[in-house]
Design a protein around this motif. Structure first.
Motif, mmCIF file in Angstrom:
data_model
loop_
_atom_site.group_PDB
_atom_site.id
_atom_site.type_symbol
_atom_site.label_atom_id
_atom_site.label_comp_id
_atom_site.label_asym_id
_atom_site.label_seq_id
_atom_site.Cartn_x
_atom_site.Cartn_y
_atom_site.Cartn_z
ATOM 1 N N ASN A 292 -18.910 14.862 -0.860
ATOM 2 C CA ASN A 292 -17.705 14.284 -0.258
ATOM 3 C C ASN A 292 -17.461 12.871 -0.772
ATOM 4 O O ASN A 292 -16.316 12.457 -0.970
ATOM 5 C CB ASN A 292 -17.823 14.285 1.269
ATOM 6 C CG ASN A 292 -17.407 15.615 1.866
ATOM 7 O OD1 ASN A 292 -16.483 16.252 1.376
ATOM 8 N ND2 ASN A 292 -18.105 16.050 2.901
ATOM 9 N N ASP B 140 -22.422 24.446 5.119
ATOM 10 C CA ASP B 140 -23.305 23.286 5.124
ATOM 11 C C ASP B 140 -24.331 23.466 4.035
ATOM 12 O O ASP B 140 -24.897 24.544 3.898
ATOM 13 C CB ASP B 140 -24.009 23.164 6.479
ATOM 14 C CG ASP B 140 -23.111 22.444 7.468
ATOM 15 O OD1 ASP B 140 -22.423 21.498 7.040
ATOM 16 O OD2 ASP B 140 -23.089 22.858 8.638
ATOM 17 N N LYS C 11 -24.154 17.584 0.884
ATOM 18 C CA LYS C 11 -22.716 17.718 1.146
ATOM 19 C C LYS C 11 -22.032 16.348 1.289
ATOM 20 O O LYS C 11 -20.922 16.145 0.804
ATOM 21 C CB LYS C 11 -22.518 18.538 2.418
ATOM 22 C CG LYS C 11 -21.078 18.881 2.720
ATOM 23 C CD LYS C 11 -20.995 19.869 3.846
ATOM 24 C CE LYS C 11 -19.598 19.943 4.406
ATOM 25 N NZ LYS C 11 -19.503 20.873 5.519
ATOM 26 N N ALA D 171 -15.329 22.733 3.838
ATOM 27 C CA ALA D 171 -14.941 22.857 5.244
ATOM 28 C C ALA D 171 -15.848 23.826 5.998
ATOM 29 O O ALA D 171 -16.107 23.649 7.180
ATOM 30 C CB ALA D 171 -13.497 23.332 5.357
ATOM 31 N N ARG D 172 -16.344 24.851 5.325
ATOM 32 C CA ARG D 172 -17.014 25.931 6.038
ATOM 33 C C ARG D 172 -18.531 25.997 5.871
ATOM 34 O O ARG D 172 -19.213 26.538 6.717
ATOM 35 C CB ARG D 172 -16.426 27.275 5.582
ATOM 36 C CG ARG D 172 -15.110 27.618 6.222
ATOM 37 C CD ARG D 172 -15.289 27.962 7.683
ATOM 38 N NE ARG D 172 -14.029 28.361 8.287
ATOM 39 C CZ ARG D 172 -13.284 27.564 9.055
ATOM 40 N NH1 ARG D 172 -13.680 26.346 9.309
ATOM 41 N NH2 ARG D 172 -12.153 28.007 9.580
ATOM 42 N N TYR E 187 -12.545 24.781 0.611
ATOM 43 C CA TYR E 187 -12.972 25.778 1.592
ATOM 44 C C TYR E 187 -14.486 25.704 1.804
ATOM 45 O O TYR E 187 -14.972 25.731 2.938
ATOM 46 C CB TYR E 187 -12.572 27.178 1.116
ATOM 47 C CG TYR E 187 -12.861 28.253 2.137
ATOM 48 C CD1 TYR E 187 -12.096 28.360 3.293
ATOM 49 C CD2 TYR E 187 -13.904 29.145 1.962
ATOM 50 C CE1 TYR E 187 -12.359 29.326 4.245
ATOM 51 C CE2 TYR E 187 -14.181 30.117 2.905
ATOM 52 C CZ TYR E 187 -13.400 30.209 4.044
ATOM 53 O OH TYR E 187 -13.667 31.160 4.985
ATOM 54 N N SER F 110 -10.708 23.106 7.752
ATOM 55 C CA SER F 110 -11.517 22.771 8.936
ATOM 56 C C SER F 110 -10.741 23.038 10.215
ATOM 57 O O SER F 110 -11.326 23.367 11.246
ATOM 58 C CB SER F 110 -11.921 21.293 8.928
ATOM 59 O OG SER F 110 -12.679 21.011 7.792
ATOM 60 N N ALA F 111 -9.413 22.875 10.141
ATOM 61 C CA ALA F 111 -8.597 23.050 11.347
ATOM 62 C C ALA F 111 -8.348 24.524 11.674
ATOM 63 O O ALA F 111 -7.871 24.851 12.750
ATOM 64 C CB ALA F 111 -7.265 22.328 11.185
ATOM 65 N N VAL G 32 -12.736 29.033 13.341
ATOM 66 C CA VAL G 32 -13.670 30.013 12.761
ATOM 67 C C VAL G 32 -13.501 31.357 13.465
ATOM 68 O O VAL G 32 -13.667 32.421 12.872
ATOM 69 C CB VAL G 32 -15.126 29.514 12.926
ATOM 70 C CG1 VAL G 32 -16.115 30.515 12.363
ATOM 71 C CG2 VAL G 32 -15.293 28.167 12.248
ATOM 72 N N ARG H 272 -9.329 20.441 2.529
ATOM 73 C CA ARG H 272 -10.552 20.546 3.331
ATOM 74 C C ARG H 272 -10.229 20.369 4.819
ATOM 75 O O ARG H 272 -10.683 21.132 5.665
ATOM 76 C CB ARG H 272 -11.569 19.484 2.889
ATOM 77 C CG ARG H 272 -12.895 19.593 3.602
ATOM 78 C CD ARG H 272 -13.748 18.366 3.360
ATOM 79 N NE ARG H 272 -12.996 17.162 3.681
ATOM 80 C CZ ARG H 272 -13.168 15.986 3.083
ATOM 81 N NH1 ARG H 272 -14.061 15.863 2.134
ATOM 82 N NH2 ARG H 272 -12.443 14.948 3.431
ATOM 83 N N ASP H 273 -9.414 19.347 5.138
ATOM 84 C CA ASP H 273 -9.033 19.154 6.544
ATOM 85 C C ASP H 273 -8.263 20.363 7.065
ATOM 86 O O ASP H 273 -8.409 20.760 8.217
ATOM 87 C CB ASP H 273 -8.168 17.896 6.691
ATOM 88 C CG ASP H 273 -8.974 16.637 6.381
ATOM 89 O OD1 ASP H 273 -10.211 16.748 6.268
ATOM 90 O OD2 ASP H 273 -8.364 15.564 6.220
ATOM 91 N N SER I 160 -7.382 32.403 6.174
ATOM 92 C CA SER I 160 -7.696 30.984 5.975
ATOM 93 C C SER I 160 -6.571 30.253 5.240
ATOM 94 O O SER I 160 -6.102 29.206 5.698
ATOM 95 C CB SER I 160 -8.998 30.831 5.193
ATOM 96 O OG SER I 160 -9.947 31.761 5.647
#
Lengths: 350, 271
Positions: B88, B80, B84, B77-78, B74, B155-156, B159, B151-152, B180
């Motif tokens: 990854n 920054d 980072k 994905a959310r 999470y 991200s999908a 927001v 994570r994907d 979420s």
């Protein structure tokens, strides 16, 4: 009620510059601007989704500038409605009150608000089966159920057809009449005029004018406002007959037949007004004798202001001005067709 | 009348070759193994124990790491934050290093000579030669699948929907658990299955941490090296069947979920 003091927000290349405004309790406040003018960003700043760089946001005497989204108590209906796709309609509506009241109370509140915005028959539906208008009303119910201090709507008419627009307009007016303070963002000037008690015009991240619809359109503070739709002639009116409007200066304006008698605004483009030195015998339904009180030349032509029973602004070419030999103080006839008049219904035209 | 398109024919032929490459060895093994041998092997306690151990270790490891991984996914994905990309990158390291090397690394980390190994040992936990160690080795090489899928998935999730929930007065925990996670659930479950399946099949890292208790992949290897192909095949057939059954069951579960979750939230403009 809600006060924005010199708000600045920077988002990439876009900036909201020095925005100040004041919304009174119970007011219907419309923010009008082209897309990309920063209207939505301003709503999001009020809701707390964008941090402000400077300035203050005050709601009911509380400074909420740095409060978290969930502590602001402003309701926001997004343009895309953002109905939770994995929850049934009634679960969507109950989301904000679910853990705050006993189960029965939650059920009662959900049913009550659903009745009000006419989604009672949808309560057990899946959001993905809803039409645009339905999902919007669900989003509205979901926001209203928690009784927010301010209801903010982002382009609420964008996904609706004409019939549904009328229904929603009536619903919003009703909510406002019951005391709900509303801030409504739109790019459609007719929508703005028909609902607004107060109007703010946005351009390139700046609030360039605010006031009643009449103040804004009849006395445009900038060329942008004036040219928002080329409207320079804007009169508070009431229909005496379905095709005759009486303006606040008691002038009679013939218009195309309307469905019913109502109050509203008469609007007219300056290009549609014909000027002549003598009364001509054409089929023009409206003609007024008046005096030229102002001539404003521009690159494309001239704006000629004629004081008659109503104060009209006509736009004529340089050649016409020359042919008519017009100068300040001249007597002149101004004429326009009934079909050139746009009548916009409004409950309380100011 | 249908026209034959030479290009489509070439594509079909090449694609068919790849499918054959996957299916042919498996089919030949299935048909090349006498049923009697399979049934006899299926009755062996040692075999059943090893399959059971493999399932439990992989499932347990996956479940345990899911609790840690989902919050990490999470964040990735959310939020920054500096570094980072490096984070990854680190997450994918277990996929690209040889699994025996991964096993050595994990062993070096948890053996009784290390501080962690000693602390765990004093608390009654053993890693080396123990199911917990096997689960750890399996998780080490398979956890990237869960992190990446979750994570994907997060991200999908638009927001917008999370903002709408905040705007309705929900706190971050409530938004996470009611918006979420349910919306990313299909991705998370799919990552869970991949991690579980990858853990089941792990040999290299496991064999270094624990030859005994013996997992199914290690047993297949042991039978092959000690007794030859003929004795390894029945165990392989049984284990593959067990894996396929679990894989299909869990796949069906994600499919059932998929139907209840709408991927896109933007409302269709029907009128």
């Amino acid at each position: 009620m809600l006060e924005l003091e010199n708000i600045n927000v920077h988002l990439g290349d876009f900036a909201l510059k020095d925005v100040s405004l004041f919304v009174e309790k119970g007011e219907y406040y419309v923010i009008l601007g082209l897309s990309g003018a920063g209207k939505s960003i301003m709503l999001e700043a009020i809701a707390g989704m964008h941090q402000t760089d400077s300035g203050r946001i005050i709601l009911d005497k509380n400074d909420i500038t740095n409060k978290k989204i969930q502590h602001r108590d402003v309701g926001y209906v997004f343009q895309d409605h953002a109905v939770f796709p994995h929850l049934k309609v009634h679960q969507n509506i109950a989301y904000s009150i679910k853990n705050k009241f006993p189960k029965e109370e939650v059920k009662r509140k959900v049913e009550e608000i659903a009745e009000k915005v006419n989604v009672s028959h949808l309560l057990h539906r899946d959001p993905k089966t809803l039409s645009g208008g339905e999902s919007q009303r669900v989003a509205l119910a979901r926001t209203l159920v928690r009784d927010p201090k301010i209801l903010m709507l982002d382009e609420p008419f964008a996904s609706l057809d004409v019939q549904l627009r009328d229904d929603l307009r009536a619903l919003l007016r009703n909510l406002n009449r019951e005391g709900q303070t509303i801030i409504h963002v739109t790019h459609d000037y007719e929508e703005a005029i028909s609902l607004a008690q107060k109007l703010a015009i946005f351009q390139n991240g700046k609030l360039i004018q605010q006031g009643t619809p009449k103040e804004v359109f009849a006395n445009p503070a900038s060329q942008f406002v004036a040219r928002f739709r080329g409207i320079r002639n804007f009169f508070t009116s009431e229909l005496k007959e379905v095709d005759v409007a009486i303006t606040d200066t008691n002038a009679k304006v013939k218009i195309l037949p309307q469905e019913e008698l109502s109050k509203g605004y008469v609007m007219l483009k300056s290009q549609d007004i014909i000027l002549s030195k003598e009364e001509d015998g054409t089929s023009m339904a409206n003609h007024y004798k008046g005096v030229v009180t102002d001539i404003v030349p521009s690159f494309k032509g001239n704006e000629v202001v004629v004081d008659a029973d109503l104060r009209l602004t006509a736009f004529i070419t340089h050649q016409s001005l020359k042919n008519l030999e017009l100068k300040l103080g001249d007597e002149v006839w101004a004429a326009f067709k009934a079909s050139a008049v746009n009548f916009i219904k409004s409950e309380n035209p100011i | 009348m249908t026209r034959t398109d030479p290009f489509a024919l070439v594509l079909t032929f090449l694609g068919g070759l790849v499918l054959l490459f996957i299916i042919a060895p498996l089919l030949s093994m299935f048909f090349g193994t006498p049923l009697n041998d399979v049934f006899a092997t299926a009755g062996e306690k040692e075999v059943l124990d090893s399959i059971w151990l493999t399932l439990v270790a992989s499932f347990g490891g996956t479940l345990f790491f899911a609790f840690l991984v989902i919050p990490l996914a999470y964040i990735l994905a959310r939020k920054d934050f500096p570094g980072k990309r490096i984070v990854n990158g680190i997450i994918d390291i277990p996929i690209v290093i040889p699994h025996t090397a991964a096993g050595i690394a994990v062993l070096g980390f948890v053996s009784r000579d290390t501080a962690i190994g000693q602390v765990a040992s004093s608390l009654g936990f053993e890693f080396v030669g123990h199911p917990t160690g096997i689960a750890l080795a399996m998780a080490f090489v398979s956890v990237p699948f869960l992190i990446n899928a979750a994570r994907d998935g997060f991200s999908a999730v638009p927001v917008r929907l999370e903002q709408a929930a905040y705007n309705l007065g929900a706190n971050p925990f409530r938004v996470f658990f009611t918006i979420s996670i349910p919306l990313a659930w299909r991705h998370i479950l799919s990552g869970f299955i991949m991690m579980f399946a990858r853990g089941l099949s792990e040999f290299g890292a496991v064999v270094i941490i624990a030859y005994h208790p013996i997992t199914a992949p290690v047993m297949i290897y042991e039978r092959f090296t000690s007794f030859g192909l003929k004795y390894a095949k029945p165990v392989a057939v049984i284990f593959i069947l067990v894996c396929l059954v679990f894989f299909l069951l869990l796949r069906m579960l994600t499919r059932a979920k998929k139907e209840t979750v709408v991927k896109n939230t933007s409302v269709k403009n029907i009128q």
